[in-house]
Design an enzyme around this catalytic site. Sequence first.
Site, short mmCIF file in Angstrom:
data_model
loop_
_atom_site.label_atom_id
_atom_site.label_comp_id
_atom_site.label_asym_id
_atom_site.label_seq_id
_atom_site.Cartn_x
_atom_site.Cartn_y
_atom_site.Cartn_z
N GLY A 280 0.85 -1.19 0.00
CA GLY A 280 0.00 0.00 0.00
C GLY A 280 0.87 1.23 0.00
CE LYS B 5 -2.29 -0.97 5.66
NZ LYS B 5 -3.43 -0.10 5.89
CG ASP C 161 -9.42 5.96 0.51
OD1 ASP C 161 -9.84 6.31 -0.62
OD2 ASP C 161 -8.33 5.40 0.68
CE1 TYR D 167 0.59 2.88 7.64
CE2 TYR D 167 -1.09 3.15 5.95
CZ TYR D 167 -0.73 2.79 7.23
OH TYR D 167 -1.68 2.35 8.11
N GLY D 168 3.30 0.94 3.22
CA GLY D 168 3.98 -0.26 3.68
C GLY D 168 3.54 -1.51 2.95
N1 LIG Z 1 -6.71 -7.83 6.31
C1 LIG Z 1 -6.31 -8.16 5.08
N2 LIG Z 1 -6.35 -9.44 4.69
C2 LIG Z 1 -5.97 -9.79 3.45
N3 LIG Z 1 -5.53 -8.92 2.51
C3 LIG Z 1 -5.47 -7.62 2.85
C4 LIG Z 1 -5.85 -7.17 4.14
N4 LIG Z 1 -5.71 -5.83 4.18
C5 LIG Z 1 -5.25 -5.46 2.96
N5 LIG Z 1 -5.09 -6.52 2.16
C6 LIG Z 1 -4.59 -6.53 0.78
O1 LIG Z 1 -3.23 -6.12 0.82
C7 LIG Z 1 -2.93 -5.20 -0.22
C8 LIG Z 1 -2.34 -3.93 0.36
O2 LIG Z 1 -3.30 -3.33 1.20
P1 LIG Z 1 -3.08 -1.96 1.94
O3 LIG Z 1 -4.27 -1.69 2.77
O4 LIG Z 1 -1.75 -1.98 2.61
O5 LIG Z 1 -2.97 -0.93 0.76
P2 LIG Z 1 -4.04 -0.39 -0.26
O6 LIG Z 1 -5.38 -0.30 0.39
O7 LIG Z 1 -3.94 -1.23 -1.51
O8 LIG Z 1 -3.45 1.01 -0.55
P3 LIG Z 1 -3.55 2.32 0.37
O9 LIG Z 1 -3.21 1.94 1.77
O10 LIG Z 1 -2.55 3.18 -0.27
O11 LIG Z 1 -4.95 2.81 0.21
C9 LIG Z 1 -4.23 -4.98 -0.98
O12 LIG Z 1 -4.20 -5.80 -2.12
C10 LIG Z 1 -5.32 -5.47 -0.06
O13 LIG Z 1 -6.37 -6.08 -0.77
#
Ligand SMILES: Nc1ncnc2c1ncn2[C@@H]1O[C@H](COP(=O)(O)OP(=O)(O)OP(=O)(O)O)[C@@H](O)[C@H]1O
Length: 455
Positions: free
Chosen positions: A182, A200, A294, A184-185
């Site tokens: 994402g 995360k 968001d 930030y990580g």
């Molecule tokens: N609890 C979770 N279980 C499984 N997959 C997850 C979970 N949370 C996030 N993901 C997946 O991990 C990836 C990265 O998620 P993250 O929330 O870090 O960033 P993002 O939502 O893609 O971006 P941003 O944080 O910039 O909005 C995404 O593909 C998301 O679908």
Amino acid sequence: MMEDAQSSFNCSIKHGNHPPPTFGSSPSLEARALQAIKYGVEDRDSALNATPCFSRPMHEITFATTDKPKLLSQLTSLLADVGLNIQEAHAFSSVDGFSLDVFVIDGWPFEETEELKRALEKEVSNFKEQCWSEKQSSPALGKHDQNRVESFPSCVEIPTDGTDVWEIDARQLKFENKVGSGSYGDLYRGTYCSQEVAIKVLKPERINEEMLKEFSQEVYIMRKVRHKNVVQLIGACTKPPKLCIVTEFMSRGSIYDFLHKQRGAFNLISLLKVAIDISRGMNYLHQNNIIHRDLKTANLLMDENMVVKVADFGVARVQAQSGVMTAETGTYRWMAPEVIEHKPYDQKADVFSFGIALWELLTGEIPYSSMTPLQAAVGVVQKRLRPVIPKNTHPVLAELLERCWRQDPTERPNFTEILEILKQIADQVENNGEHRRKKDKLSGAVFSAFKKGYH
Ligand SMILES: Nc1ncnc2c1ncn2[C@@H]1O[C@H](COP(=O)(O)OP(=O)(O)OP(=O)(O)O)[C@@H](O)[C@H]1O
């Protein structure tokens, strides 16, 4: 609270017309400290007193609690247990059953108060635990004890050992594969105490003051929420440089990936189920005064049972406050016009985003896919651009979509109403399906009877 308290609390120990103290800076504290200097300088026999005032720091301690019999004596013995000498005590009780007990003490050898605070908190928690075990060991109340029940506090105090229940020891986390990244990580699948979790991890090289604020904001909000349709926080590692947020693992990933990467699709019944799940989660957040800010299909995750949960809330709120919006690339497509324009916004901004996500579920397409996010944003704000609703859409659903993305936020429904509408459509669709199945079954039976010549 303290300011209000000064005007509404009654002085229960009367020293003539003693004015209520200014909490946090007792007027007599200074006088007593001066006395201590004098005392220290005059008493030349003691080696300790050879250094003036700093050898005898004075502190003021205020306890705020529900009033109860013997409270003052319990507090004084608690202070004595920590090794403190009481120089002054003021007890105040309010008409609605609260008590403020202010003590001026010495006997704590240091100026700084953090250690003193910790020692007191520990003593208070020991005291509570003691009361708790006494209550546990007392025999069960019979009917004749009704009067005693009335003198119980309005809520049961649960003992705490002073540790943060959300803090996770990073050594207990086992990292498995990286799931994604994402802004930030990185996000990993892993285990915590044998439980499958999502971890995360903040990129250490990206950690700065702003990032720490965002991290603490997300953990702060996630700690408050507990709902079947909101991704559940398990805990957080808050000790830099290894900062991470641990949540339940959502094995089926995001709705965005399902629709656009796996080319999946929902039939009307499953679409309504997904929409109801999202609305339940959002309704819960809004009822707890949390605006997601968001909401988009990338932040809607599915577990192994296809239950959809809202994720990633809290961060967007901080992003909006810190004005990072212009650097943002993908989110404009789901954003309400008032958010794009940096105007004040409320929970109805989430309703707009929900409308766009619902359209995406219906069509399986990315909103305004032929445009860049910026073009879409300009279109939404200046030309009132909206996605095109397919002609064969259920009319009530089509009307709901159109209401959710109205320009004027006050004309958009709230999630309680949205839930009602979705449930009504689902009932109707299910009843129609049932009716059709019965009809098919009946005509099938007539047809086979006819074929067998029993007609
Ligand atoms: N609890 C979770 N279980 C499984 N997959 C997850 C979970 N949370 C996030 N993901 C997946 O991990 C990836 C990265 O998620 P993250 O929330 O870090 O960033 P993002 O939502 O893609 O971006 P941003 O944080 O910039 O909005 C995404 O593909 C998301 O679908």
